[in-house]
Enzyme design. Structure first.
Site, short mmCIF file in Angstrom:
data_model
loop_
_atom_site.label_atom_id
_atom_site.label_comp_id
_atom_site.label_asym_id
_atom_site.label_seq_id
_atom_site.Cartn_x
_atom_site.Cartn_y
_atom_site.Cartn_z
N HIS A 297 0.28 46.86 -44.61
CA HIS A 297 1.37 45.94 -44.29
C HIS A 297 2.37 46.49 -43.29
CE1 HIS A 297 0.44 42.99 -47.52
NE2 HIS A 297 -0.03 44.07 -48.12
N LYS A 484 15.91 38.17 -43.97
CA LYS A 484 14.80 39.11 -44.18
C LYS A 484 15.42 40.44 -44.58
CE LYS A 484 13.71 38.24 -39.80
NZ LYS A 484 12.30 37.97 -39.96
N ARG A 485 14.63 41.42 -44.98
CA ARG A 485 15.20 42.74 -45.26
C ARG A 485 15.92 43.25 -44.02
NH1 ARG A 485 14.60 45.54 -50.20
NH2 ARG A 485 15.87 47.00 -49.04
N LYS A 490 13.70 45.06 -37.22
CA LYS A 490 13.84 43.60 -37.27
C LYS A 490 14.98 43.12 -36.37
CE LYS A 490 11.98 43.32 -42.01
NZ LYS A 490 10.81 42.42 -41.94
N THR A 592 6.48 36.50 -42.96
CA THR A 592 6.07 35.29 -43.67
C THR A 592 7.24 34.31 -43.72
OG1 THR A 592 6.53 36.50 -45.70
CG2 THR A 592 4.22 36.25 -45.09
N LYS A 596 7.62 30.03 -43.33
CA LYS A 596 8.37 29.11 -44.20
C LYS A 596 9.28 28.21 -43.37
CE LYS A 596 7.98 32.76 -47.53
NZ LYS A 596 8.49 34.09 -47.90
C1 26Q Z 1 6.71 53.64 -48.79
C2 26Q Z 1 6.87 54.97 -49.10
C3 26Q Z 1 7.84 55.37 -49.99
C4 26Q Z 1 8.64 54.40 -50.57
C5 26Q Z 1 8.47 53.07 -50.26
C6 26Q Z 1 7.51 52.68 -49.37
C7 26Q Z 1 7.36 51.25 -49.01
C8 26Q Z 1 7.94 50.28 -49.77
C9 26Q Z 1 7.82 48.95 -49.43
C10 26Q Z 1 6.65 50.86 -47.90
C11 26Q Z 1 6.52 49.54 -47.57
C12 26Q Z 1 7.12 48.55 -48.32
C13 26Q Z 1 7.06 47.15 -47.99
C14 26Q Z 1 6.52 46.67 -46.89
C15 26Q Z 1 6.54 45.25 -46.56
O1 26Q Z 1 7.14 44.43 -47.24
N1 26Q Z 1 5.89 44.87 -45.45
C16 26Q Z 1 5.86 43.51 -45.01
O2 26Q Z 1 4.70 42.90 -45.54
C17 26Q Z 1 4.66 41.52 -45.25
C18 26Q Z 1 3.47 40.93 -45.97
O3 26Q Z 1 2.30 41.36 -45.37
C19 26Q Z 1 4.61 41.30 -43.76
O4 26Q Z 1 4.67 39.92 -43.52
C20 26Q Z 1 5.77 42.00 -43.07
O5 26Q Z 1 5.63 41.91 -41.66
C21 26Q Z 1 5.82 43.44 -43.49
O6 26Q Z 1 6.98 44.07 -42.97
#
Ligand code: 26Q
Length: 748
Positions: A297, A484-485, A490, A592, A596
């Site tokens: 992702h 969004k986050r 972003k 995503t 929406k």
């Molecule tokens: C990694 C290492 C250590 C701690 C946390 C993490 C971590 C935590 C959350 C790494 C990634 C995430 C979340 C990622 C995420 O939400 N990605 C999003 O995924 C969506 C669904 O596929 C996409 O639409 C977005 O583009 C993408 O940013």
């Protein structure tokens, strides 16, 4: 079932009861009648392992999926209860953002498509923190999402299992949540950690702070907890039916790893087969390969998880041993196949004692997928280039999607009713039919109704914002939303600068005919992400300044909503006109939220990134506002040099906007946030060059598009563009995504 549920609800005494009591009684009246569809023993099932499930509020959604939402509203109304009171119920926010919401949309679609696909996750006691602003600074409060109770979760005491760590044995107790489809009710199973010596800590918080070793170890425990509970359950269930010949395991089980967080499931599977059942290592690896698929992702290096061997040895010695053997096997294989050293280095499971979860997944899994076409292409050409060279057959794309049940039927009943009235209700069961609406693109009466609905949803949004924030949105304004986050890539900061430029132009009288405009932000920053917190404060400062400036505050307004979450999103996507999707090209895997907004008839103002590319493919580039550097240009700027200071020297408007970070216009309370942001753009830092995310490259084009939209908004042509987006959105249903997973990855 429906009839019995309605009878139960009609029998509830409502007088004198609190919202929480009523919520629990109504929900229980539903739960009493529904039964989870058991997986057929002769059928293959898929399991979606995810560290996040960002479900949101279950109440209305479940009634909608059961087809009784209107009836329940009527029954309650007769009793003098407005069903809207249940908007007080907390969201189940067991996720951060995109990846977690995707997991929730996927299980919804799987149930809707009558597919045996089940979620497995963690039942955190506290979900994503609740956000408050104190003088414009983000503060975090614990999210006690069960404060109204959890009537939708069924504790399965007798299916609890033990997860073993080197220093502790922890009970994993399942809580089953119904995922309601037309013809079946699937299970989302969330495991809760219990036991002595602080075992509960494992499922206490989503993303515990990991800036200390203790925090990192806790995160590792969470990941193994989810992996081991899920795999243990699947292996036991298989053995009970098929015995200990595991050859047919992949014929009955597919496991999808939602990013790297549950990758230890691969090692756990191999550990159990080799350790408890005497399966040879090579065969166990082969079976794991056929069983597991891995979805990536993000390509941001800081999100690609790696575990130091010391942690693994200390907490999970047997898992460490499996990963080490896998690494050795990979090394032997690379030697045998004479893999180039450079390629081998890129693919290694372990390097200098650090284990890469992504490389482990790519090595073992039979499928690796990205989440939008461009993202999957980037995985092949860069992040997993070497693996793609040797095993191209593993790599596939599955563009993300969203469930139209929550993101259209539930959040926009008015637009849904318009669609019903034009093409009938068939689209509700088969989203592909939504495209039949395209034939009304030029019909003025339909467009007028559509525009009226947008205004109504905007009023409802304004009402909601007033209720939550105490702020009145400018009436009849164009609503641009960036929700969004909060993350540098972003580029909420770029929007902030664009607003400052527009503000200046408005004040200087350059923008004759400028229509009232609201910029709506919603975002949470990771608690320890200094720059993201600075960006929130900066935007709040801008909002305050503009609100206090009588010369513009009837034309321009900036609102940063508090505690943006799924329920807030439901209001915002329905009411907004313009969806801001402005990530640096190449960095937003998919997005995503963009889908929406599109489905609810907003135009996209964005870069050629992630699923934006496919949005304009479906809806027409001419119906959206695309700007900025594309991936090739960004790559070439990275390679051949990029000098934001040269741009600043030329572009006075950009310079003045950026200088407000440090020239005393705005105040960060002496915390150093704004200086840090300024330096990140103009000087860089030890780990990056100045303006790492190419804000100054894209800012002028961005301002131009925002102003173009302002000129076009409110016209017939603009309504046509919005309409074109809504009626072209069927492709972005997660029903389509799930069908693709089912066919190309899970082989259901
Ligand atoms: C990694 C290492 C250590 C701690 C946390 C993490 C971590 C935590 C959350 C790494 C990634 C995430 C979340 C990622 C995420 O939400 N990605 C999003 O995924 C969506 C669904 O596929 C996409 O639409 C977005 O583009 C993408 O940013």
């Amino acid at each position: 079932m429906k009839e019995r549920i309605l009878k139960n609800i009609a029998a509830i005494q409502t007088a004198g009861k609190s919202t929480a009591e009523l919520y629990n009684e109504i929900s229980s009246a539903v739960m009493r009648e529904i039964s989870f569809t058991a997986p057929a023993p002769d059928q293959k099932s898929a399991y979606y392992l995810s560290i996040e499930f960002l479900i949101g509020r279950m109440f209305y959604n479940n009634l909608l999926e059961l087809g009784i939402l209107d009836e329940v509203r009527d029954i309650l109304k007769e009793k003098g209860v407005n069903a809207a009171v249940f908007e007080e119920i907390e969201d189940a926010a067991l996720g951060n953002g995109g990846l977690g919401r995707l997991a929730a949309c996927f299980v919804d679609s799987a149930a809707g498509l009558d597919l045996p696909v089940y979620g497995r996750g963690i039942r955190y006691k506290y979900g994503l923190f609740k956000q408050k602003f104190e003088n414009g600074f983000q503060e975090e409060l614990p999210d006690d999402w069960q404060s109204f109770g959890d009537p939708w979760g069924v504790r399965r005491e007798n299916e609890a299992r033990i997860v073993k760590f080197a220093d502790a044995e922890v009970r994993a107790v399942p809580y089953d949540i119904p995922i309601i489809g037309k013809n079946r009710i699937n299970t989302l199973r969330l495991y809760q950690a219990e036991g002595s010596e602080g075992a509960e800590k494992i499922s206490e918080y989503l993303y515990p702070a990991d800036d200390t070793e203790e925090g990192k170890l806790l995160r590792l425990r969470q990941e193994y907890f989810l992996s081991a509970a899920s795999v243990g359950e699947l292996v036991d269930a298989y053995v009970a039916v098929h015995g200990t010949d595991f050859s047919a395991f992949p014929a009955f089980n597919a496991v999808q790893l939602n990013d790297t967080h549950p990758v230890l499931a691969i090692a756990e599977f191999i550990r159990i087969l080799t350790g408890s059942y005497g399966v040879p290592f090579a065969k166990a690896v082969r079976l794991a390969g056929k069983t597991f698929g891995y979805t990536n992702h993000t390509i941001l290096p800081e999100a690609l998880e790696c575990w130091p061997q010391e942690y693994l040895k200390k907490l999970l010695p047997e898992i460490y041993a499996v990963l080490k053997k896998l690494d050795e096997r990979q090394r032997r294989e690379f030697r045998r196949k004479a893999v180039l050293e450079e390629d081998a280095a890129a693919m290694r499971i372990a390097k200098n004692g650090i284990f890469s979860m992504a490389n482990t997944a790519v090595y073992v899994a039979h499928r690796v997928n990205g989440v939008a076409k461009i993202h999957s292409a980037i995985l092949k050409d860069s992040l997993f280039r070497a693996a793609y060279l040797y095993t191209p057959e593993k790599f596939v794309n599955v563009t993300n999607g969203i469930t139209q049940r929550r993101w259209l039927m539930l959040c926009n009943e008015e637009l849904s009713a318009l669609i019903d009235s034009k093409i009938g209700t068939g689209w509700r069961g088969d989203i592909g039919l939504l495209s039949e609406m395209k034939k009304f693109r030029k019909e003025d009466t339909v467009l007028a109704e559509f525009a009226q609905i947008k205004s109504k949803k905007k009023e409802q949004l304004a009402e909601y914002v007033y209720r939550k924030e105490g702020i009145r949105l400018l009436p009849d304004a164009i609503v641009y939303a960036q929700v969004k986050r909060l993350h540098e890539y972003k580029r909420q900061l770029m929007t902030a600068f664009a607003i400052l430029e527009i503000y200046e132009k408005l004040k200087s009288g350059e923008l004759a005919g400028f229509k009232p405009t609201v910029f709506l932000f919603g975002a949470k920053s990771a608690p320890a992400y200094f720059r993201a917190k600075g960006i929130i404060k900066f935007i709040n400062e801008i909002a305050k300044k503009i609100a206090g400036d009588e010369s513009v505050n009837k034309k321009l307004q900036v609102v940063f909503v508090t505690d943006y979450n799924v329920s807030y999103a439901e209001k915002i996507v329905a009411g907004a006109d313009v969806s801001l999707q402005v990530s640096t090209a190449g960095l937003e895997a998919s997005g995503t939220g963009n889908m929406k907004f599109m489905m609810n008839g907003a135009v996209t103002c964005g870069t050629m990134d992630g699923a934006n590319i496919e949005i304009v493919e479906q809806a027409g580039r001419e119906n959206n506002y695309i700007f900025g550097a594309e991936v090739d240009e960004i790559d070439s700027l990275r390679r051949n040099g990029y000098d934001p200071n040269a741009i600043l020297a030329q572009d006075g408007a950009a310079r003045r906007a950026i200088e407000t970070l440090v020239d005393g216009t705005f105040d960060d309370g002496g915390r150093g946030y704004f200086r840090e942001l300024y330096d990140s753009l103009t000087v860089g830092a030890s780990w990056h060059k100045p303006d790492h995310y190419f804000i100054l490259r894209d800012l002028p084009d961005y301002v131009e598009k925002l102003l173009l939209i302002n000129r076009e908004a409110g016209t017939h042509e603009f309504t046509q563009k919005q309409f074109a987006n809504a009626v072209s959105s069927a492709y972005f249903s997660s029903d389509r995504s799930i069908r693709e997973y089912a066919e190309n990855i899970w082989e259901l």
